[in-house]
Motif scaffolding. Structure first.
Motif, PDB file in Angstrom:
ATOM      1  N   ILE A 197       0.856  -1.183   0.000  1.00 36.35           N
ATOM      2  CA  ILE A 197       0.000   0.000   0.000  1.00 36.35           C
ATOM      3  C   ILE A 197       0.894   1.236   0.000  1.00 36.35           C
ATOM      4  O   ILE A 197       1.775   1.378   0.864  1.00 36.35           O
ATOM      5  N   ASP A 198       0.692   2.121  -0.973  1.00 38.20           N
ATOM      6  CA  ASP A 198       1.543   3.315  -1.043  1.00 38.20           C
ATOM      7  C   ASP A 198       1.002   4.431  -0.151  1.00 38.20           C
ATOM      8  O   ASP A 198      -0.035   4.275   0.509  1.00 38.20           O
ATOM      9  N   ALA A 199       1.687   5.561  -0.149  1.00 40.79           N
ATOM     10  CA  ALA A 199       1.353   6.665   0.753  1.00 40.79           C
ATOM     11  C   ALA A 199       0.005   7.290   0.452  1.00 40.79           C
ATOM     12  O   ALA A 199      -0.555   7.992   1.307  1.00 40.79           O
ATOM     13  N   THR A 200      -0.529   7.056  -0.739  1.00 35.06           N
ATOM     14  CA  THR A 200      -1.848   7.604  -1.076  1.00 35.06           C
ATOM     15  C   THR A 200      -2.982   6.642  -0.745  1.00 35.06           C
ATOM     16  O   THR A 200      -4.152   6.954  -0.964  1.00 35.06           O
ATOM     17  N   GLY A 201      -2.620   5.447  -0.258  1.00 34.67           N
ATOM     18  CA  GLY A 201      -3.623   4.467   0.116  1.00 34.67           C
ATOM     19  C   GLY A 201      -3.958   3.448  -0.955  1.00 34.67           C
ATOM     20  O   GLY A 201      -4.814   2.576  -0.732  1.00 34.67           O
ATOM     21  N   VAL A 202      -3.299   3.520  -2.105  1.00 32.66           N
ATOM     22  CA  VAL A 202      -3.566   2.576  -3.194  1.00 32.66           C
ATOM     23  C   VAL A 202      -2.834   1.264  -2.930  1.00 32.66           C
ATOM     24  O   VAL A 202      -1.654   1.252  -2.566  1.00 32.66           O
ATOM     25  N   THR A 203      -3.559   0.155  -3.102  1.00 32.11           N
ATOM     26  CA  THR A 203      -2.979  -1.177  -2.892  1.00 32.11           C
ATOM     27  C   THR A 203      -2.621  -1.814  -4.227  1.00 32.11           C
ATOM     28  O   THR A 203      -3.429  -1.764  -5.182  1.00 32.11           O
ATOM     29  N   ARG A 204      -1.441  -2.414  -4.298  1.00 31.56           N
ATOM     30  CA  ARG A 204      -1.030  -3.172  -5.481  1.00 31.56           C
ATOM     31  C   ARG A 204      -0.689  -4.583  -5.047  1.00 31.56           C
ATOM     32  O   ARG A 204       0.161  -4.784  -4.177  1.00 31.56           O
ATOM     33  N   ASP A 205      -1.350  -5.543  -5.660  1.00 27.05           N
ATOM     34  CA  ASP A 205      -1.083  -6.948  -5.355  1.00 27.05           C
ATOM     35  C   ASP A 205       0.234  -7.363  -6.007  1.00 27.05           C
ATOM     36  O   ASP A 205       0.451  -7.120  -7.201  1.00 27.05           O
ATOM     37  N   VAL A 206       1.108  -7.987  -5.221  1.00 26.84           N
ATOM     38  CA  VAL A 206       2.410  -8.425  -5.746  1.00 26.84           C
ATOM     39  C   VAL A 206       2.715  -9.824  -5.221  1.00 26.84           C
ATOM     40  O   VAL A 206       2.260 -10.223  -4.144  1.00 26.84           O
ATOM     41  N   ASP A 207       3.516 -10.539  -6.009  1.00 22.52           N
ATOM     42  CA  ASP A 207       3.941 -11.884  -5.624  1.00 22.52           C
ATOM     43  C   ASP A 207       5.301 -11.885  -4.946  1.00 22.52           C
ATOM     44  O   ASP A 207       5.590 -12.747  -4.114  1.00 22.52           O
ATOM     45  N   VAL A 208       6.152 -10.926  -5.329  1.00 18.32           N
ATOM     46  CA  VAL A 208       7.528 -10.862  -4.819  1.00 18.32           C
ATOM     47  C   VAL A 208       7.812  -9.423  -4.397  1.00 18.32           C
ATOM     48  O   VAL A 208       7.472  -8.474  -5.125  1.00 18.32           O
ATOM     49  N   LEU A 209       8.450  -9.267  -3.231  1.00 18.69           N
ATOM     50  CA  LEU A 209       8.775  -7.936  -2.707  1.00 18.69           C
ATOM     51  C   LEU A 209      10.292  -7.823  -2.570  1.00 18.69           C
ATOM     52  O   LEU A 209      10.911  -8.548  -1.781  1.00 18.69           O
ATOM     53  N   ILE A 210      10.882  -6.920  -3.345  1.00 23.16           N
ATOM     54  CA  ILE A 210      12.329  -6.711  -3.345  1.00 23.16           C
ATOM     55  C   ILE A 210      12.645  -5.385  -2.669  1.00 23.16           C
ATOM     56  O   ILE A 210      12.163  -4.326  -3.092  1.00 23.16           O
ATOM     57  N   LEU A 211      13.444  -5.424  -1.626  1.00 23.65           N
ATOM     58  CA  LEU A 211      13.775  -4.237  -0.840  1.00 23.65           C
ATOM     59  C   LEU A 211      15.109  -3.657  -1.298  1.00 23.65           C
ATOM     60  O   LEU A 211      16.177  -4.152  -0.954  1.00 23.65           O
ATOM     61  N   SER A 212      15.030  -2.601  -2.084  1.00 21.67           N
ATOM     62  CA  SER A 212      16.234  -1.863  -2.477  1.00 21.67           C
ATOM     63  C   SER A 212      16.294  -0.608  -1.616  1.00 21.67           C
ATOM     64  O   SER A 212      16.245   0.520  -2.105  1.00 21.67           O
ATOM     65  N   THR A 213      16.365  -0.839  -0.312  1.00 22.56           N
ATOM     66  CA  THR A 213      16.213   0.231   0.676  1.00 22.56           C
ATOM     67  C   THR A 213      17.537   0.682   1.285  1.00 22.56           C
ATOM     68  O   THR A 213      17.555   1.327   2.327  1.00 22.56           O
ATOM     69  N   GLY A 214      18.635   0.316   0.629  1.00 20.81           N
ATOM     70  CA  GLY A 214      19.921   0.860   1.029  1.00 20.81           C
ATOM     71  C   GLY A 214      20.569   0.179   2.213  1.00 20.81           C
ATOM     72  O   GLY A 214      20.203  -0.943   2.607  1.00 20.81           O
ATOM     73  N   PHE A 215      21.520   0.908   2.796  1.00 20.73           N
ATOM     74  CA  PHE A 215      22.358   0.361   3.859  1.00 20.73           C
ATOM     75  C   PHE A 215      22.405   1.329   5.042  1.00 20.73           C
ATOM     76  O   PHE A 215      21.721   2.349   5.034  1.00 20.73           O
ATOM     77  N   GLN A 216      23.214   1.009   6.017  1.00 21.02           N
ATOM     78  CA  GLN A 216      23.380   1.856   7.199  1.00 21.02           C
ATOM     79  C   GLN A 216      24.823   2.348   7.249  1.00 21.02           C
ATOM     80  O   GLN A 216      25.615   1.928   8.096  1.00 21.02           O
TER      81      GLN A 216
END
Length: 476
Positions: free
Chosen positions: A313-332
């Motif tokens: 669900i994105d920040a506007t509230g829209v839901t997208r159905d997905v089969d695979v979730l890939i996190l390209s969210t960086g490092f620390q």
């Protein structure tokens, strides 16, 4: 003299090669099962370096690069080649993570402990853990409930994406390589963009047979090309000054690239940043923008709000159905020496010393931690090629080791005043830099208190001169 190197990435390899000019006995500890560091850990589709191969390699070794920008398998092969070329393999202790270092004043040594419960004494310790090695996992509500494959890009899992709906969260350097690589296979790719970044065409290509012959056989050809790359990189760095003409030229080149590469006006608008070039790490990719023209690729110009078992669900509230979730969210990257507890004089932990801010003289040494050196430490990222930065840092270490050998001194430490003045100078130089906190972008450069603790505020030549002539001033 016994020297421990923690990490067998390109930084640790550089230090081991340079230390061959000393009488030191070297041991290299590596937590993974192979050498290469980030190029061993990161194996996602499309993974390659965004610095020219002749610059992203060691100055002391000519190498037959097949492409202008090396792929992950080629970089891993290069790391293996250097290890064998300089006989480093017997020095390696793979699958061995270092957990603790404790300075013993009575013996002027460090007690090094590993995850296996072993301990050893070393006269000098070099940390070569790297900057982008600890993944950043998001704290979205419901993330742990997602029913399909979900993983960080640095912990890539091979799955058959044919016919699958895939969410890629992030549009940094990693995501812009993954999306074009998986788009021809996946049924649908949703690219979640919290904030757009400035992207330049990389113009990567294979070297022609003639070019490879020239670089192999013509004396100085590769070195001259390397020097030209560094010259262009140093000129490019002027663009980080937000009031410079170079800044305007860089922004203009990027916006022209957007117009020429993306067909839909609404997508062009969504990927155009509203902050200065260089505020975030500039991204190089020739294929990401064209991939957004594909019918099966959707750019979602919003952050992720939450995750459900079957979708995002994105920040506007829209839901997208997905089969695979890939996190390209960086490092620390601001968590230097994460996973290793280093105790110096008086039993002080380096993480306590860095509680308010991570800082090091030349990015390499910290007062109160004698004979301890950091490669890729605070404020050393940048300078055209990190490999060149790592070489200069390794040379500082080698000069210190030689001094210990020559003078028979037990230790070398850092002047607190020199460290303080160096950090103050960094802050002054950063004041007009596009990566400043008030420039209006999200970047990985700053700690929670707002200090820029990762970036070097200049080109590589400035760092080379600084490390060459100021190390004796600060190390005593």
């Amino acid at each position: 003299m016994r020297v421990a190197i923690i990490g067998a990435g390109l930084g640790g390899i550089a230090a081991a090669v340079k230390l061959k000019s000393t009488r030191a006995t070297v041991t290299i500890f590596e937590k993974s099962s192979g050498v290469g560091g980030t190029w061993f850990d990161n194996r996602y589709p499309g993974c390659e370096v965004d610095v020219h191969s002749h610059a992203y390699s060691f100055s002391f070794l000519k190498y037959d690069w097949p492409r202008t920008h090396a792929t992950q398998p080629e970089l891993l092969e290069y790391a293996e080649y250097v290890v064998d070329r300089f006989g480093l393999r017997p020095l390696l202790r793979l699958n061995t993570r270092v957990t603790d270092l404790v300075w013993e004043e009575s013996t002027s040594t460090y007690t090094l402990s590993t995850e296996h419960g072993d301990t050893e004494e070393f006269d000098v310790v070099i940390s070569a853990l790297g900057l982008l090695s600890v993944p950043q996992y998001p704290d979205w509500p419901g993330l742990d409930t997602f029913a399909g494959p979900c993983f960080h890009t640095s912990r890539w899992e091979d799955h058959d994406l044919a016919g699958k709906s895939v969410a890629v969260v992030g549009t940094g350097s990693t995501a812009v390589q993954i999306v074009p690589a998986i788009a021809p296979t996946a049924a649908k790719v949703h690219v979640f963009q919290r904030q757009p970044g400035w992207i330049e065409p990389k113009n990567e290509r294979d070297f022609s047979a003639r070019e490879r012959w020239v670089y192999r056989h013509v004396p100085l050809a590769q070195k001259l090309n390397r020097a030209w790359i560094f010259h262009k990189g140093n000129r490019r760095f002027k663009g980080y000054d937000t009031g410079s003409r170079r800044q305007q030229r860089m922004r203009s080149a990027c916006t022209t690239f957007i117009t020429n590469a993306i067909e839909a006006p609404e997508i062009q608008k969504a990927v155009t940043p509203d902050y200065p070039w260089g505020c975030k790490r500039p991204v190089l990719s020739s294929t990401f923008y064209p991939s957004l023209n594909r019918e099966n690729v959707e750019l979602v110009p919003h952050a992720v709000r939450r995750v459900t078992p079957t979708g995002v669900i994105d920040a506007t509230g829209v839901t997208r159905d997905v089969d695979v979730l890939i996190l390209s969210t960086g490092f620390q990257p601001t968590r230097f020496l994460a996973g290793v507890d280093v105790k110096g004089r008086d039993g002080r932990s380096i993480h306590d010393v860095w509680r308010e801010r991570a800082a090091a003289f030349l990015g390499i040494t910290v007062p109160g931690f004698p004979n301890f050196f950091i490669l890729y430490g605070p404020n050393t990222n940048g300078g055209v090629s990190v490999i060149a930065q790592l070489e200069r840092q390794a040379e500082v270490v080698v000069r210190a080791v030689r001094r210990l050998e020559r003078t028979r001194r037990a230790s070398v430490d850092t002047s607190p005043e020199a460290a303080r003045r160096f950090t103050a100078w960094i802050d002054r130089r950063m004041a007009s830099n596009a990566s400043a906190m008030d420039a209006g972008c999200h970047n990985y450069y700053h700690d929670p208190a707002g200090h820029n603790v990762t970036q070097w505020p200049g080109g590589h030549l400035a760092y080379a001169l600084t490390t060459r002539f100021l190390d004796r001033w600060g190390l005593r």
